[in-house]
Scaffold this active site. Structure first.
Site, PDB file in Angstrom:
ATOM      1  N   SER A 598      -7.649   8.092  96.940  1.00 21.13           N
ATOM      2  CA  SER A 598      -6.907   7.341  96.323  1.00 21.13           C
ATOM      3  C   SER A 598      -7.282   7.777  94.729  1.00 21.13           C
ATOM      4  O   SER A 598      -8.454   8.013  94.379  1.00 21.13           O
ATOM      5  CB  SER A 598      -7.110   5.872  96.365  1.00 21.13           C
ATOM      6  N   TYR A 611     -12.091  -1.653  97.709  1.00 25.44           N
ATOM      7  CA  TYR A 611     -11.309  -0.431  97.887  1.00 25.44           C
ATOM      8  C   TYR A 611     -11.666   0.463  97.043  1.00 25.44           C
ATOM      9  O   TYR A 611     -11.713   1.979  97.380  1.00 25.44           O
ATOM     10  CB  TYR A 611      -9.999  -1.131  97.552  1.00 25.44           C
TER      11      TYR A 611
END
Ligand SMILES: [Zn+2]
Length: 730
Positions: A598, A611
């Site tokens: 990401s 995350y």
């Protein structure tokens, strides 16, 4: 005949009456092709001689509509049929007769195939079949040429001519094996002229042809002959002892289904690597009762060595299969591998010898010497093809061959085509030309790619993207129904292909949906083993599965949520890589692993600590794995950012949370679609390219990384984030 036991009489007068003459030919063809006992996939052809108005003169003229080259009777439509002036086709006989070099397998014979296009009626672009003359030179208005197992069993028996006489009396004549072409057409014409009472001709080691001036009668005759042949065979088979004594009786016992699957999973990826040295192959497993009865039998080794008979069959199955004399009762998978390795070596040598002995001065170069059919006592058959559809066809044809041998051995002794005749079909220049005309293979052809997370979002999009390039796709998701839905979308769109074979999972098409939980090694292993049974192995894996667990309202992330985030986003990817690497090493073919990280991996932000840290670990996992798995497997990552549309990571709640966080106006009763668009627009405006980022944009990156386009790139992260300068890697 009104009572059929071995075929189904399906003709519907009302249906037939509603169709035009060509429509009725297609109808008859589809009926015949839909029954495997009548003909094999892609095998046989049908025709009708129909009066049409000539586009040039407006006068009625007799046109031969005959199934053209390629395609399959079961699925044929109007465009699978060629149409030719019957009179012009008959006229070719004069041209042929004037050639000095005429004769069976002569250049003159092959040249006549090129002449067919001069006889084309109404600019029909379908290429004519090599069997066109068979249909033209017989005077019946309707002609069926079929490859039924029961008839081939007689055609491949030692005393085939006497048996034809004994079973069919004067109704069926006999023509010895001749390579299909002009001469065979002439031979049939002569037989029909000399024996006007004959309604059909048995074609030695090939199949049969029958005709009538009425189409329904033609259909019925075709069924009657097959029924008669099957009745004769089954009566003898039963009298000889039936299944218990088939193929000389049983030598080995089948392993239990679970044990069979275990052995298949252990050997398949390795075997795929062994037969894919030149080009990669896709596998199909068959372990139903019929194939097991054959591979377990006393005579399997002897009969397998004889090879297949019908030319259709051996073009796919090769001149013979590889039979491995492994004892399932007292030998293990390791012993099987050793025997397979030795068997493969001997097979390749045999194949080169066959090529060397049979080749002509102008023969095409030797083709891949590996077997396409492997027979193993106790577990069954493995068949190979360039894609899933072709491997199922290969399996189907060997299933047919087994039925043919069962029948022939029951009534007489099975004989195969002489080697030189087989070679002259396999390496026929017209066959070679057909191969040369095949479209260029797609970029990901011959590949099996596993997409984990394919039930939704980026994974689903990636599955659709990769299949477009010719890959077979394994859609994996924790949600089994979602995985299967994506697979179904793909097979609905592209079809399941031809070829009626494959047992259990291996009966699949070019996509299959499987369940796996990537936090559980055993679950991953089970899925990879299932992939081996479905396709023989795999080439690349894309992991798009991931989880985003937001912090609670106070900005805190509970311990269990932290653990879950790492377990899926980091450990899960590692488990997949580690388990898959075992299989990749067995297979020995280059592959690719693409993980999903990401933009957040590089940008520290408030509210997503678990995350973001897990994705930073993901980035480094890519680099570590690139080193661990080199040189066999390239490992790269795709770093998407803020794909809102179609993402499972952005349910309505999270979208609303984000809109609130960024002070973007919205109302509670606003449609989700509208909320998503607002947020996507906001994110787009933060990027350098100012465009919303879609799952399709991500899918393109996975495609590049599993293709050969970036074949020198490993250990890298490709960002697809619209350009976020804060996320630039340094
Ligand atoms: Zn044929």
């Amino acid at each position: 005949m009104s009572n059929y036991h071995h075929v189904n009489f399906l003709w519907d007068d009302a249906k037939a009456a509603s169709l035009d003459p060509v429509g009725r030919l297609i109808y008859r063809s589809n009926l015949l092709g839909s029954d495997q006992r009548i003909t094999n996939t892609g095998g046989g052809n049908t025709s009708a001689k129909i009066l049409e108005n000539d586009p040039l003169t407006g006068q009625p003229v007799e046109v031969l509509w005959v199934k053209g080259s390629g395609g399959d009777l079961r699925t044929s439509t109007r465009e699978n049929f060629s149409s030719l002036y019957q009179e012009k086709l008959l006229g070719l006989q004069r041209i042929y007769a004037s050639r000095d070099d005429k004769g069976l397998k002569s250049q003159a014979e092959d040249d006549m195939v090129g002449m067919f296009s001069h006889a084309t009626f109404n600019l029909n672009p379908r290429a004519s079949s090599i069997d066109t003359t068979l249909h033209s030179f017989l005077s019946g208005k309707h002609v069926d040429h079929m490859h039924p197992n029961a008839i081939i069993a007689i055609a491949a028996s030692k005393n085939r001519e006497q048996l034809t006489q004994e079973i069919f009396g004067g109704e069926m004549a006999y023509v010895p094996w001749m390579r299909p072409g002009f001469e065979l057409g002439l031979a049939m014409q002569e037989i029909a002229n000399k024996q006007p009472n004959v309604k059909a001709i048995m074609m030695g080691q090939h199949g049969f042809i029958s005709w009538d001036d009425d189409e329904k009668t033609c259909y019925a005759h075709t069924l009657d002959f097959i029924e008669k042949a099957a009745n004769y065979i089954e009566a003898k088979y039963a009298a000889n002892g039936g299944d218990a004594t088939a193929f000389g009786g049983q030598k080995y016992v089948s392993l239990e289904p679970a044990k069979r699957s275990e052995i298949f999973a252990k050997i398949l990826p390795w075997l795929r690597g062994q037969v894919s040295k030149e080009k990669r192959f896709i596998g199909t497993v068959q372990d139903d009762e019929k194939i097991l009865r054959f591979v377990n039998s006393q005579d399997a080794a002897r009969l397998a060595e004889l090879g297949t008979s019908c030319p259709d069959h051996f073009l796919r199955t090769k001149i013979k299969p590889l039979y491995v004399d492994w004892n399932p009762q007292n030998e293990d998978a390791a012993a099987l591998k050793l025997k397979l390795a030795a068997g493969l070596e001997a097979y390749r040598k045999d194949y080169s010898t066959y090529y060397g002995i049979c080749k002509h001065a102008n023969s095409p170069a030797q083709r891949d010497p590996n077997p396409t059919v492997v027979l193993i006592p106790g577990i069954g058959m493995i068949a190979w093809g360039k894609d899933k559809s072709e491997s199922r066809v290969t399996a189907e044809f060997y299933n047919c061959a087994v039925e043919v041998m069962r029948g022939a051995e029951a009534i007489d002794a099975y004989v195969s085509l002489p080697q030189q005749e087989a070679f002259d079909i396999e390496y026929w220049l017209l066959e070679e030309a057909k191969l040369q005309r095949m479209p260029v293979e797609k970029e990901l052809a011959r590949q099996v790619i596993i997409v984990i997370g394919a039930g939704s979002g980026i994974g689903k999009e990636t599955a659709h993207r990769l299949v477009k390039e010719g890959a077979q796709i394994v859609c994996v998701d924790m949600n089994e129904a979602a995985a299967q839905a994506t697979a179904r979308e793909i097979t609905d769109k592209y079809g399941v292909g031809i070829g009626v074979a494959g047992t259990g999972l291996s009966n699949c098409g070019l996509a299959i949906g499987l369940v796996a939980n990537i936090t559980d090694r055993a679950s991953i292993r089970k899925m990879l083993d299932e992939v081996a049974i479905a396709y023989g192995g795999f080439d690349s894996i894309c992991v798009t599965a991931g989880v985003f667990v937001p912090s609670d309202t106070s900005g805190h992330i509970p311990d269990d949520k932290w653990a879950l985030t790492f377990s899926i986003n980091v450990t899960g990817s590692y488990f997949v890589a580690d388990e898959a690497f075992k299989t990749w090493k067995e297979q020995g073919l280059r592959g690719n692993l693409v993980l999903t990280t990401s933009a957040n991996a590089a940008v520290a932000k408030k509210g997503s600590v678990a995350y973001d840290v897990s994705k930073a670990a993901g980035n480094h996992l890519v680099r570590e794995l690139a080193i661990e798995l080199a040189p066999l497997v390239r490992v790269n990552g795709v770093a998407p950012a803020t794909v809102v549309q179609g993402s499972a990571l952005f349910p309505r709640d999270r979208v609303i949370g984000s809109l609130a966080k960024y002070d973007i106006p919205y109302t509670d009763d606003e449609a989700t679609e509208s909320l998503v668009t607002k947020l996507a627009r906001f994110y787009a405006d933060r990027t350098l390219t100012k465009s919303p980022i879609t799952p399709a944009d991500q899918a393109e990156a996975y495609f590049l990384l599993v293709s050969k386009r970036l074949s020198k790139t490993t250990g890298q992260i490709v960002t697809v984030d619209g350009g976020l300068h804060e996320a630039f890697l340094r």
